[in-house]
Design a protein around this motif. Structure first.
Motif, short mmCIF file in Angstrom:
data_model
loop_
_atom_site.label_atom_id
_atom_site.label_comp_id
_atom_site.label_asym_id
_atom_site.label_seq_id
_atom_site.Cartn_x
_atom_site.Cartn_y
_atom_site.Cartn_z
N LEU A 1 0.91 -1.38 0.06
CA LEU A 1 0.09 0.00 0.00
C LEU A 1 0.96 1.26 -0.07
CD1 LEU A 1 -2.81 -1.14 2.43
CD2 LEU A 1 -3.10 -0.77 0.15
N LYS A 2 1.67 1.26 0.71
CA LYS A 2 2.80 2.59 0.89
C LYS A 2 3.37 2.68 -0.51
CE LYS A 2 3.86 2.22 5.91
NZ LYS A 2 5.10 1.65 6.71
N LEU A 3 3.73 1.83 -1.20
CA LEU A 3 4.50 1.77 -2.47
C LEU A 3 3.79 2.32 -3.65
CD1 LEU A 3 6.85 -1.46 -2.77
CD2 LEU A 3 7.59 0.91 -2.97
N ILE A 4 2.21 1.77 -3.51
CA ILE A 4 1.25 2.30 -4.46
C ILE A 4 1.26 3.64 -4.36
CG2 ILE A 4 -1.04 1.89 -5.07
CD1 ILE A 4 -0.70 -0.99 -4.69
N ILE A 5 0.69 4.19 -3.12
CA ILE A 5 0.68 5.43 -2.71
C ILE A 5 1.64 6.30 -3.03
CG2 ILE A 5 0.05 6.91 -0.84
CD1 ILE A 5 -1.58 4.84 0.61
N GLY A 6 2.90 5.82 -2.60
CA GLY A 6 4.24 6.66 -2.94
C GLY A 6 4.18 6.59 -4.44
N PHE A 7 4.06 5.76 -5.20
CA PHE A 7 4.15 5.84 -6.83
C PHE A 7 3.15 7.02 -7.29
CE2 PHE A 7 2.81 4.73 -10.84
CZ PHE A 7 3.78 4.25 -11.63
N PHE A 8 2.14 7.08 -7.18
CA PHE A 8 1.24 7.96 -7.37
C PHE A 8 1.41 9.29 -6.96
CE2 PHE A 8 -1.30 4.09 -8.48
CZ PHE A 8 -1.42 4.17 -9.79
N VAL A 9 1.92 9.41 -5.51
CA VAL A 9 2.08 10.64 -5.30
C VAL A 9 3.42 11.29 -6.04
CG1 VAL A 9 3.05 12.13 -3.22
CG2 VAL A 9 1.27 10.42 -2.93
N PHE B 1 4.62 10.67 -8.86
CA PHE B 1 4.19 10.74 -10.08
C PHE B 1 3.29 12.40 -10.26
CE2 PHE B 1 0.72 10.89 -13.36
CZ PHE B 1 1.29 10.70 -14.56
N LEU B 2 2.55 12.60 -9.28
CA LEU B 2 1.93 13.77 -9.35
C LEU B 2 2.81 15.02 -8.95
CD1 LEU B 2 -1.35 13.11 -7.22
CD2 LEU B 2 -1.20 13.74 -9.68
N LEU B 3 3.87 14.62 -8.22
CA LEU B 3 5.07 15.80 -7.83
C LEU B 3 5.85 15.99 -9.18
CD1 LEU B 3 5.87 14.73 -4.19
CD2 LEU B 3 4.44 16.62 -4.79
N ILE B 4 6.10 14.90 -9.78
CA ILE B 4 6.89 14.99 -10.69
C ILE B 4 6.27 15.80 -12.03
CG2 ILE B 4 8.03 13.84 -12.78
CD1 ILE B 4 9.00 11.75 -10.76
N ARG B 5 5.03 15.77 -12.02
CA ARG B 5 4.28 16.29 -13.14
C ARG B 5 4.15 17.63 -12.56
NH1 ARG B 5 2.44 14.25 -17.98
NH2 ARG B 5 0.49 15.38 -17.82
N ILE B 6 4.21 18.06 -11.48
CA ILE B 6 4.02 19.56 -10.94
C ILE B 6 5.52 20.26 -11.21
CG2 ILE B 6 3.59 21.05 -9.27
CD1 ILE B 6 1.45 19.10 -8.40
N THR C 1 3.95 13.38 4.58
CA THR C 1 5.18 13.88 4.52
C THR C 1 5.63 14.02 3.03
OG1 THR C 1 5.96 12.36 6.27
CG2 THR C 1 7.68 13.17 5.01
N MET C 2 5.09 13.26 2.05
CA MET C 2 5.46 13.56 0.69
C MET C 2 4.91 14.61 0.02
SD MET C 2 5.87 9.74 -0.81
CE MET C 2 6.54 10.31 -2.14
N VAL C 3 3.52 14.75 0.54
CA VAL C 3 2.83 15.91 0.11
C VAL C 3 3.40 17.33 0.63
CG1 VAL C 3 0.48 17.22 0.10
CG2 VAL C 3 0.78 14.81 -0.41
N LEU C 4 3.84 17.48 2.02
CA LEU C 4 4.35 18.50 2.48
C LEU C 4 5.39 19.04 1.98
CD1 LEU C 4 4.17 20.68 4.55
CD2 LEU C 4 5.39 19.01 6.25
N TRP C 5 6.54 17.99 1.68
CA TRP C 5 7.76 18.25 1.04
C TRP C 5 7.52 18.67 -0.45
CZ3 TRP C 5 12.28 19.09 3.16
CH2 TRP C 5 13.46 18.91 2.20
N GLY C 6 6.74 18.05 -1.25
CA GLY C 6 6.38 18.33 -2.63
C GLY C 6 5.72 19.93 -2.57
N GLY C 7 4.85 20.16 -1.37
CA GLY C 7 4.35 21.40 -1.57
C GLY C 7 5.42 22.46 -1.32
N LEU C 8 6.26 22.20 -0.40
CA LEU C 8 7.68 23.15 -0.18
C LEU C 8 8.23 23.49 -1.43
CD1 LEU C 8 8.72 21.92 3.32
CD2 LEU C 8 7.52 24.10 2.83
#
Length: 229
Positions: free
Chosen positions: A7-15, A17-22, A63-70
């Motif tokens: 589950l962590k890998l799947i969620i991390g993969f898509f997060v 993906f979104l961060l790289i797109r942004i 954690t990933m969303v916060l770092w990507g937001g920064l």
């Protein structure tokens, strides 16, 4: 355990993906020391969280969303405000100005003559004498404007026959004589001293850089020319 990692890998993969797109284009195409470290930290956050048993999936996501937001905030501020851009992206440094090496700029970029020559060779410039201006970009690449006699033209354009090509040989670097290179061109120290005296230079120790090119002679940069007033 397996379900949690999956589950962590799947969620991390898509997060990711979104961060790289942004913000990913900046991270890949114009990487700076800041964005390089930021990308490493982002990957470490995911890698460490995946195998931590006590780390909840929501914590990984947060954690990933916060770092990507920064990262996105830094990128946005850099685009909108010039001081932020200089702080996070850095500015290019002019290391060669009007054909002269700015030794102070080299020191500021933690570079020496060897590293400068290496960057020039990677840009298909084998002699410093060819360069009018050179900039070290924030991502570590070098941008070069050649002197007009060395700007690209083809022999075909000029209807000229082909001629021999010679490799420049560095004879003095940072005030030290490179004996092996001197032997390579089948010259001795006395010959080099005579060449320097013709240019008004008495001692090898006063030379920052000297280079020999067949059919073009000795190119010398004394220490007193290394900085820009």
């Amino acid at each position: 355990m397996i379900l949690s990692i999956t589950l962590k890998l799947i969620i991390g993969f898509f997060v990711l993906f979104l961060l790289i797109r942004i913000v990913g284009k900046k991270l890949i195409n114009q990487i700076t020391p800041f964005t390089f470290i930021a990308a490493i930290v982002l990957s470490e956050l995911l890698g460490n969280a995946v195998y931590q048993k006590n780390t909840a999936i929501l914590h990984v996501l947060y954690t990933m969303v916060l770092w990507g937001g920064l990262l996105f905030a830094v990128e946005y501020l850099s685009q909108k405000f010039l001081p932020f851009r200089h702080a996070f992206d850095g500015k290019p440094s002019m290391v060669i100005r009007n054909g002269k090496i700015d030794f102070d700029q080299l020191k500021n970029n933690r570079m020496n003559i060897n590293q400068l020559q290496s960057l020039l060779r990677q840009s298909e410039v084998f002699s410093i004498r060819e360069v009018a201006y050179a900039f070290i970009e924030p991502n570590g690449a070098i941008s070069i404007l050649k002197k007009s006699p060395y700007q690209k033209t083809t022999l075909q354009d000029l209807n000229l026959p082909p001629h021999s090509v010679y490799l420049p040989v560095t004879l003095i670097r940072d005030g030290e004589l490179l004996h092996a290179n001197l032997q390579e061109i089948e010259k001795d120290k006395e010959w080099l001293k005579n060449q320097l005296e013709r240019q008004g230079i008495a001692n090898i120790e006063t030379v920052l850089f000297a280079e020999w090119l067949e059919n073009d002679g000795l190119f010398v940069i004394p220490y007193e020319q290394h900085s820009v007033k």
